[in-house]
Write a protein that holds these residues in place. Structure first.
Motif, PDB file in Angstrom:
ATOM      1  N   TYR A  35      46.480  56.546  11.765  1.00 44.08           N
ATOM      2  CA  TYR A  35      45.646  57.607  12.291  1.00 44.08           C
ATOM      3  C   TYR A  35      45.239  57.231  13.705  1.00 44.08           C
ATOM      4  O   TYR A  35      45.332  56.061  14.100  1.00 44.08           O
ATOM      5  CB  TYR A  35      44.386  57.787  11.425  1.00 44.08           C
ATOM      6  CG  TYR A  35      44.658  58.298  10.037  1.00 44.08           C
ATOM      7  CD1 TYR A  35      45.235  57.472   9.073  1.00 44.08           C
ATOM      8  CD2 TYR A  35      44.353  59.609   9.681  1.00 44.08           C
ATOM      9  CE1 TYR A  35      45.502  57.946   7.799  1.00 44.08           C
ATOM     10  CE2 TYR A  35      44.613  60.089   8.415  1.00 44.08           C
ATOM     11  CZ  TYR A  35      45.182  59.246   7.481  1.00 44.08           C
ATOM     12  OH  TYR A  35      45.449  59.720   6.224  1.00 44.08           O
ATOM     13  N   ARG A  36      44.787  58.198  14.468  1.00 45.63           N
ATOM     14  CA  ARG A  36      44.299  57.900  15.806  1.00 45.63           C
ATOM     15  C   ARG A  36      43.090  58.764  16.125  1.00 45.63           C
ATOM     16  O   ARG A  36      42.916  59.839  15.578  1.00 45.63           O
ATOM     17  CB  ARG A  36      45.390  58.110  16.848  1.00 45.63           C
ATOM     18  CG  ARG A  36      45.801  59.556  17.067  1.00 45.63           C
ATOM     19  CD  ARG A  36      46.976  59.633  18.014  1.00 45.63           C
ATOM     20  NE  ARG A  36      47.409  61.017  18.224  1.00 45.63           N
ATOM     21  CZ  ARG A  36      48.539  61.349  18.845  1.00 45.63           C
ATOM     22  NH1 ARG A  36      49.334  60.398  19.335  1.00 45.63           N
ATOM     23  NH2 ARG A  36      48.847  62.618  18.989  1.00 45.63           N
ATOM     24  N   GLN A  37      42.306  58.251  17.030  1.00 50.00           N
ATOM     25  CA  GLN A  37      41.131  58.998  17.485  1.00 50.00           C
ATOM     26  C   GLN A  37      41.064  58.914  18.991  1.00 50.00           C
ATOM     27  O   GLN A  37      40.901  57.823  19.564  1.00 50.00           O
ATOM     28  CB  GLN A  37      39.857  58.431  16.856  1.00 50.00           C
ATOM     29  CG  GLN A  37      38.627  59.258  17.146  1.00 50.00           C
ATOM     30  CD  GLN A  37      37.465  58.907  16.239  1.00 50.00           C
ATOM     31  OE1 GLN A  37      37.444  57.862  15.611  1.00 50.00           O
ATOM     32  NE2 GLN A  37      36.489  59.801  16.152  1.00 50.00           N
ATOM     33  N   GLN A  42      38.159  64.189  16.916  1.00 43.89           N
ATOM     34  CA  GLN A  42      38.127  63.657  15.565  1.00 43.89           C
ATOM     35  C   GLN A  42      39.364  62.816  15.283  1.00 43.89           C
ATOM     36  O   GLN A  42      40.406  62.993  15.913  1.00 43.89           O
ATOM     37  CB  GLN A  42      38.044  64.817  14.556  1.00 43.89           C
ATOM     38  CG  GLN A  42      36.709  65.536  14.544  1.00 43.89           C
ATOM     39  CD  GLN A  42      36.602  66.544  13.414  1.00 43.89           C
ATOM     40  OE1 GLN A  42      37.610  67.094  12.975  1.00 43.89           O
ATOM     41  NE2 GLN A  42      35.394  66.789  12.939  1.00 43.89           N
ATOM     42  N   ARG A  43      39.230  61.940  14.325  1.00 48.20           N
ATOM     43  CA  ARG A  43      40.366  61.130  13.908  1.00 48.20           C
ATOM     44  C   ARG A  43      41.414  62.038  13.268  1.00 48.20           C
ATOM     45  O   ARG A  43      41.082  62.930  12.491  1.00 48.20           O
ATOM     46  CB  ARG A  43      39.916  60.058  12.909  1.00 48.20           C
ATOM     47  CG  ARG A  43      40.954  59.009  12.603  1.00 48.20           C
ATOM     48  CD  ARG A  43      40.376  57.901  11.740  1.00 48.20           C
ATOM     49  NE  ARG A  43      39.274  57.211  12.404  1.00 48.20           N
ATOM     50  CZ  ARG A  43      38.684  56.128  11.909  1.00 48.20           C
ATOM     51  NH1 ARG A  43      39.081  55.613  10.755  1.00 48.20           N
ATOM     52  NH2 ARG A  43      37.686  55.554  12.553  1.00 48.20           N
ATOM     53  N   GLU A  44      42.674  61.807  13.619  1.00 49.34           N
ATOM     54  CA  GLU A  44      43.745  62.638  13.093  1.00 49.34           C
ATOM     55  C   GLU A  44      44.855  61.784  12.508  1.00 49.34           C
ATOM     56  O   GLU A  44      45.067  60.634  12.914  1.00 49.34           O
ATOM     57  CB  GLU A  44      44.311  63.548  14.186  1.00 49.34           C
ATOM     58  CG  GLU A  44      44.969  62.797  15.331  1.00 49.34           C
ATOM     59  CD  GLU A  44      45.616  63.719  16.353  1.00 49.34           C
ATOM     60  OE1 GLU A  44      45.711  64.932  16.114  1.00 49.34           O
ATOM     61  OE2 GLU A  44      46.041  63.204  17.404  1.00 49.34           O
ATOM     62  N   SER A  45      45.581  62.360  11.587  1.00 47.44           N
ATOM     63  CA  SER A  45      46.706  61.679  10.981  1.00 47.44           C
ATOM     64  C   SER A  45      47.891  61.670  11.933  1.00 47.44           C
ATOM     65  O   SER A  45      48.194  62.678  12.566  1.00 47.44           O
ATOM     66  CB  SER A  45      47.087  62.385   9.676  1.00 47.44           C
ATOM     67  OG  SER A  45      48.290  61.870   9.161  1.00 47.44           O
ATOM     68  N   TYR A  91      44.039  53.565  17.502  1.00 50.41           N
ATOM     69  CA  TYR A  91      44.913  53.758  16.349  1.00 50.41           C
ATOM     70  C   TYR A  91      44.440  52.877  15.188  1.00 50.41           C
ATOM     71  O   TYR A  91      44.176  51.685  15.370  1.00 50.41           O
ATOM     72  CB  TYR A  91      46.352  53.421  16.722  1.00 50.41           C
ATOM     73  CG  TYR A  91      47.006  54.511  17.532  1.00 50.41           C
ATOM     74  CD1 TYR A  91      46.606  54.776  18.837  1.00 50.41           C
ATOM     75  CD2 TYR A  91      48.026  55.298  16.994  1.00 50.41           C
ATOM     76  CE1 TYR A  91      47.187  55.799  19.578  1.00 50.41           C
ATOM     77  CE2 TYR A  91      48.622  56.315  17.723  1.00 50.41           C
ATOM     78  CZ  TYR A  91      48.196  56.556  19.019  1.00 50.41           C
ATOM     79  OH  TYR A  91      48.785  57.557  19.750  1.00 50.41           O
ATOM     80  N   TYR A  92      44.355  53.510  14.043  1.00 54.25           N
ATOM     81  CA  TYR A  92      43.887  52.831  12.839  1.00 54.25           C
ATOM     82  C   TYR A  92      44.958  52.883  11.761  1.00 54.25           C
ATOM     83  O   TYR A  92      45.588  53.920  11.551  1.00 54.25           O
ATOM     84  CB  TYR A  92      42.639  53.506  12.285  1.00 54.25           C
ATOM     85  CG  TYR A  92      41.458  53.542  13.208  1.00 54.25           C
ATOM     86  CD1 TYR A  92      41.272  54.592  14.097  1.00 54.25           C
ATOM     87  CD2 TYR A  92      40.495  52.529  13.173  1.00 54.25           C
ATOM     88  CE1 TYR A  92      40.183  54.621  14.946  1.00 54.25           C
ATOM     89  CE2 TYR A  92      39.400  52.561  14.019  1.00 54.25           C
ATOM     90  CZ  TYR A  92      39.247  53.605  14.899  1.00 54.25           C
ATOM     91  OH  TYR A  92      38.159  53.638  15.729  1.00 54.25           O
ATOM     92  N   ASN A  94      45.687  52.701   7.678  1.00 55.78           N
ATOM     93  CA  ASN A  94      44.950  53.082   6.480  1.00 55.78           C
ATOM     94  C   ASN A  94      45.804  52.819   5.257  1.00 55.78           C
ATOM     95  O   ASN A  94      47.024  53.006   5.286  1.00 55.78           O
ATOM     96  CB  ASN A  94      44.585  54.562   6.552  1.00 55.78           C
ATOM     97  CG  ASN A  94      43.977  55.084   5.256  1.00 55.78           C
ATOM     98  OD1 ASN A  94      44.676  55.629   4.409  1.00 55.78           O
ATOM     99  ND2 ASN A  94      42.686  54.900   5.109  1.00 55.78           N
ATOM    100  N   TRP A 103      40.539  50.742   5.775  1.00 58.27           N
ATOM    101  CA  TRP A 103      40.846  50.968   7.187  1.00 58.27           C
ATOM    102  C   TRP A 103      40.950  49.651   7.929  1.00 58.27           C
ATOM    103  O   TRP A 103      40.152  48.738   7.696  1.00 58.27           O
ATOM    104  CB  TRP A 103      39.763  51.820   7.836  1.00 58.27           C
ATOM    105  CG  TRP A 103      39.726  53.226   7.335  1.00 58.27           C
ATOM    106  CD1 TRP A 103      38.973  53.719   6.320  1.00 58.27           C
ATOM    107  CD2 TRP A 103      40.507  54.323   7.832  1.00 58.27           C
ATOM    108  NE1 TRP A 103      39.233  55.065   6.155  1.00 58.27           N
ATOM    109  CE2 TRP A 103      40.166  55.463   7.059  1.00 58.27           C
ATOM    110  CE3 TRP A 103      41.457  54.458   8.838  1.00 58.27           C
ATOM    111  CZ2 TRP A 103      40.738  56.713   7.275  1.00 58.27           C
ATOM    112  CZ3 TRP A 103      42.025  55.707   9.052  1.00 58.27           C
ATOM    113  CH2 TRP A 103      41.670  56.813   8.278  1.00 58.27           C
ATOM    114  N   GLY A 106      41.308  49.035  14.037  1.00 58.47           N
ATOM    115  CA  GLY A 106      41.667  49.871  15.171  1.00 58.47           C
ATOM    116  C   GLY A 106      42.220  49.059  16.325  1.00 58.47           C
ATOM    117  O   GLY A 106      41.782  47.939  16.595  1.00 58.47           O
TER     118      GLY A 106
END
Length: 113
Positions: A35-37, A42-45, A91-92, A94, A103, A106
């Motif tokens: 995912y990234r923010q 907002q955080r998105e896939s 970038y995270y 998950n 999580w 990042g």
């Protein structure tokens, strides 16, 4: 549980590979993903990989990003090619195991124009 690395500063059009090392076998997870923010968003896939072997990518990264795994190293990767400034963000990684979601900490990706 999850340790992400590999971010950095890159020029538009360049590539990076993110890594996410898990503390246990990645086979123990039902879903793995990135995912990234972006700042102010907002955080998105970005990419999600299920235990059934299905990989889903955000439309904005299809054809440029690729999710992969190294089972022996308990590690998942996100290879990012043809990077764009709009790919900038934290970038995270998950991992989902039954009803629990884990999580990573990042890793920052910055794409300069």
């Amino acid at each position: 549980q999850l340790q992400a690395s590999g971010g950095g500063l890159v020029q538009a059009g360049g590539s990076l590979r993110l890594s996410c090392a898990a503390s246990e076998s990645i086979y123990s997870f039902d879903v793995l993903g990135w995912y990234r923010q972006a700042p102010g968003k907002q955080r998105e896939s970005v990419a999600v990989f299920t235990s059934a072997g299905r990989a889903d990518y955000a439309d904005s990264v299809k054809g440029r990003f690729a999710f992969s795994t190294d089972v022996a190293k308990n590690t998942v990767y996100l290879k990012m090619n043809r990077l764009k400034p709009e790919d900038t963000g934290v970038y995270y990684c998950n991992a989902q195991q039954f009803s629990t979601s884990y999580w990573g900490q990042g890793t920052q990706v910055t794409v300069s124009s």
